[in-house]
Write a protein that holds these residues in place. Sequence first.
Motif, PDB file in Angstrom:
ATOM      1  N   ARG A 282      26.250  14.639  86.815  1.00  0.00           N
ATOM      2  CA  ARG A 282      26.822  15.958  86.570  1.00  0.00           C
ATOM      3  C   ARG A 282      27.953  16.279  87.543  1.00  0.00           C
ATOM      4  N   GLN A 283      27.805  15.795  88.792  1.00  0.00           N
ATOM      5  CA  GLN A 283      28.872  16.050  89.767  1.00  0.00           C
ATOM      6  C   GLN A 283      30.154  15.302  89.418  1.00  0.00           C
ATOM      7  N   MET A 284      30.029  14.175  88.718  1.00  0.00           N
ATOM      8  CA  MET A 284      31.236  13.467  88.300  1.00  0.00           C
ATOM      9  C   MET A 284      32.153  14.387  87.513  1.00  0.00           C
ATOM     10  N   LYS A 285      31.578  15.243  86.690  1.00  0.00           N
ATOM     11  CA  LYS A 285      32.379  16.160  85.885  1.00  0.00           C
ATOM     12  C   LYS A 285      33.122  17.162  86.760  1.00  0.00           C
ATOM     13  N   GLU A 286      32.472  17.578  87.874  1.00  0.00           N
ATOM     14  CA  GLU A 286      33.117  18.509  88.790  1.00  0.00           C
ATOM     15  C   GLU A 286      34.340  17.865  89.444  1.00  0.00           C
ATOM     16  N   PHE A 287      34.284  16.557  89.629  1.00  0.00           N
ATOM     17  CA  PHE A 287      35.417  15.818  90.194  1.00  0.00           C
ATOM     18  C   PHE A 287      36.395  15.358  89.109  1.00  0.00           C
ATOM     19  N   LYS A 288      36.114  15.776  87.864  1.00  0.00           N
ATOM     20  CA  LYS A 288      36.954  15.429  86.716  1.00  0.00           C
ATOM     21  C   LYS A 288      37.055  13.902  86.542  1.00  0.00           C
ATOM     22  N   VAL A 289      35.929  13.247  86.749  1.00  0.00           N
ATOM     23  CA  VAL A 289      35.828  11.808  86.523  1.00  0.00           C
ATOM     24  C   VAL A 289      34.931  11.608  85.304  1.00  0.00           C
ATOM     25  N   ASP A 290      35.509  11.070  84.235  1.00  0.00           N
ATOM     26  CA  ASP A 290      34.751  10.923  82.991  1.00  0.00           C
ATOM     27  C   ASP A 290      33.841   9.702  83.011  1.00  0.00           C
ATOM     28  N   THR A 291      34.364   8.595  83.505  1.00  0.00           N
ATOM     29  CA  THR A 291      33.581   7.356  83.577  1.00  0.00           C
ATOM     30  C   THR A 291      33.905   6.653  84.892  1.00  0.00           C
ATOM     31  N   VAL A 292      32.957   5.835  85.351  1.00  0.00           N
ATOM     32  CA  VAL A 292      33.190   5.102  86.590  1.00  0.00           C
ATOM     33  C   VAL A 292      34.205   3.990  86.343  1.00  0.00           C
ATOM     34  N   ALA A 293      35.026   3.746  87.352  1.00  0.00           N
ATOM     35  CA  ALA A 293      35.939   2.612  87.296  1.00  0.00           C
ATOM     36  C   ALA A 293      35.186   1.345  87.665  1.00  0.00           C
ATOM     37  N   ASP A 294      35.570   0.222  87.071  1.00  0.00           N
ATOM     38  CA  ASP A 294      34.953  -1.070  87.368  1.00  0.00           C
ATOM     39  C   ASP A 294      33.430  -1.005  87.215  1.00  0.00           C
ATOM     40  N   PRO A 295      32.944  -0.769  86.001  1.00  0.00           N
ATOM     41  CA  PRO A 295      31.506  -0.570  85.786  1.00  0.00           C
ATOM     42  C   PRO A 295      30.636  -1.755  86.206  1.00  0.00           C
ATOM     43  N   GLY A 296      31.222  -2.944  86.316  1.00  0.00           N
ATOM     44  CA  GLY A 296      30.452  -4.102  86.745  1.00  0.00           C
ATOM     45  C   GLY A 296      29.917  -3.986  88.153  1.00  0.00           C
ATOM     46  N   ARG A 297      30.469  -3.049  88.939  1.00  0.00           N
ATOM     47  CA  ARG A 297      29.965  -2.839  90.301  1.00  0.00           C
ATOM     48  C   ARG A 297      28.656  -2.058  90.315  1.00  0.00           C
ATOM     49  N   TYR A 298      28.313  -1.404  89.229  1.00  0.00           N
ATOM     50  CA  TYR A 298      27.210  -0.440  89.220  1.00  0.00           C
ATOM     51  C   TYR A 298      25.956  -1.021  88.573  1.00  0.00           C
ATOM     52  N   GLY A 299      24.821  -0.535  89.027  1.00  0.00           N
ATOM     53  CA  GLY A 299      23.550  -0.898  88.426  1.00  0.00           C
ATOM     54  C   GLY A 299      22.574   0.255  88.570  1.00  0.00           C
ATOM     55  N   ILE A 300      21.892   0.614  87.485  1.00  0.00           N
ATOM     56  CA  ILE A 300      20.942   1.726  87.485  1.00  0.00           C
ATOM     57  C   ILE A 300      19.572   1.209  87.064  1.00  0.00           C
ATOM     58  N   PHE A 301      18.537   1.717  87.735  1.00  0.00           N
ATOM     59  CA  PHE A 301      17.179   1.225  87.511  1.00  0.00           C
ATOM     60  C   PHE A 301      16.259   2.363  87.085  1.00  0.00           C
ATOM     61  N   ILE A 302      15.530   2.150  86.005  1.00  0.00           N
ATOM     62  CA  ILE A 302      14.483   3.087  85.602  1.00  0.00           C
ATOM     63  C   ILE A 302      13.169   2.518  86.112  1.00  0.00           C
ATOM     64  N   ASP A 303      12.683   3.100  87.224  1.00  0.00           N
ATOM     65  CA  ASP A 303      11.462   2.575  87.846  1.00  0.00           C
ATOM     66  C   ASP A 303      10.498   3.667  88.299  1.00  0.00           C
TER      67      ASP A 303
END
Length: 417
Positions: free
Chosen positions: A46-67
Amino acid sequence: MGHTLTEKIFARAAGLPAVNAGDELMVRPDFVLAYDFSMTTTMFFRQMKEFKVDTVADPGRYGIFIDHFVPSNNAAAEALHEETRGWCDTNNVDIYDRKGIGHQVAAEEGYATPGALIMHHDGHISQLGAYGALAFGVRRHLIESFVRDKVSMQVPETVRVDVEGTLGKGVMARDVFHHIVRVLGPSSCNFKVVEFGGSAIEAMSVDALQTMTGLAMFLGAASAVVNPTGKVLAIALERARKQIEPMTSDPDARYSARHTINIDGLEPIVVVPPHLHDTQPLKNHVGLPLNSGYIGSCAGGRLEELEIAARVLRGRKVRKGFSLNVVPSSQVIMKQAAERGFIADLIEAGAFVAGPTCDFCYGYQGALKAGQRVASTGTLNTPGRMGSVDSEIYLVNAATVAASAIEGCLALPQPYL
């Protein structure tokens, strides 16, 4: 003067030939990781929207875990998972959905690339230092890594801890770590990186090294590293997600402090609630009645722990009325344990074996009521961590949990090995 592994990793991430502890830098993390949890990933999204960032750059750097909240047992938890899945889909970010505890899965999926700089909001990500990576838990400051290519950091000082000697029967890595806390103190490495070395560290398995580095925050440390040996590199480089030249500290590197600790003769340890630094000999507490045991978490549910618990319990039974919960740290580990017969041994002894999840570690499952006591390989023993604030959590190694399950009280593991 040479440089530490930490300084070398920061220099590479900053694109500089060399840096020193104390330098203020702009660095580009190799990987940005997080697990979905209320007020963490959802806050970043949600904070990404406050910074006016729609999507992350270079998505291969990111990883999210549902644990966490796995499996979800209410609509709100499932809504959180769905929001996370949707964000990852929109941003083309890899998601690891119910594959296990994120810190362990991160290692299995190659984020623990030797020489890499890694950001997460949770401090136990420091365990990727077992592979010669450098990983920081920066809490809410992780938002900077979601909205900027580079982040501002100060190069931390490094404390070198050489561990010499040989592990005795029934003594495991977490006993060694808690002994270090006992010797050095819980504030001995405040805001610094602990670099573990010495003959005892070189002899440890990668499972054990992850336990050592993953608990670094309880020395006050910002992170922990081990200079990778050949056996570690053989594992890490096969999985690595990036090509980075592995690094090690120079022989003449400058440390803020150096300590040598001998573990010959070390016996199993118990961390007595409610303080994480109240480290005492287990033998002084043998016979303390318990209600349950927990083998799991990012600090104690790997193959090494499951194997020794199965050895202790093989051909024996969990005491009547005692609840033993065993939770492998990942699906990969659970499969390996099943193939080796460890899961069958644990079930036949009377253990409850659950699928990989963080939820037993913080009381979302297997909660304690007031007055109950548990022997745990989890990360914390603070009041309320596993249920009621009036319950008690005794942190011990996996062999001790298994022995205690047989006797229904804190018990020494040596007679069962």
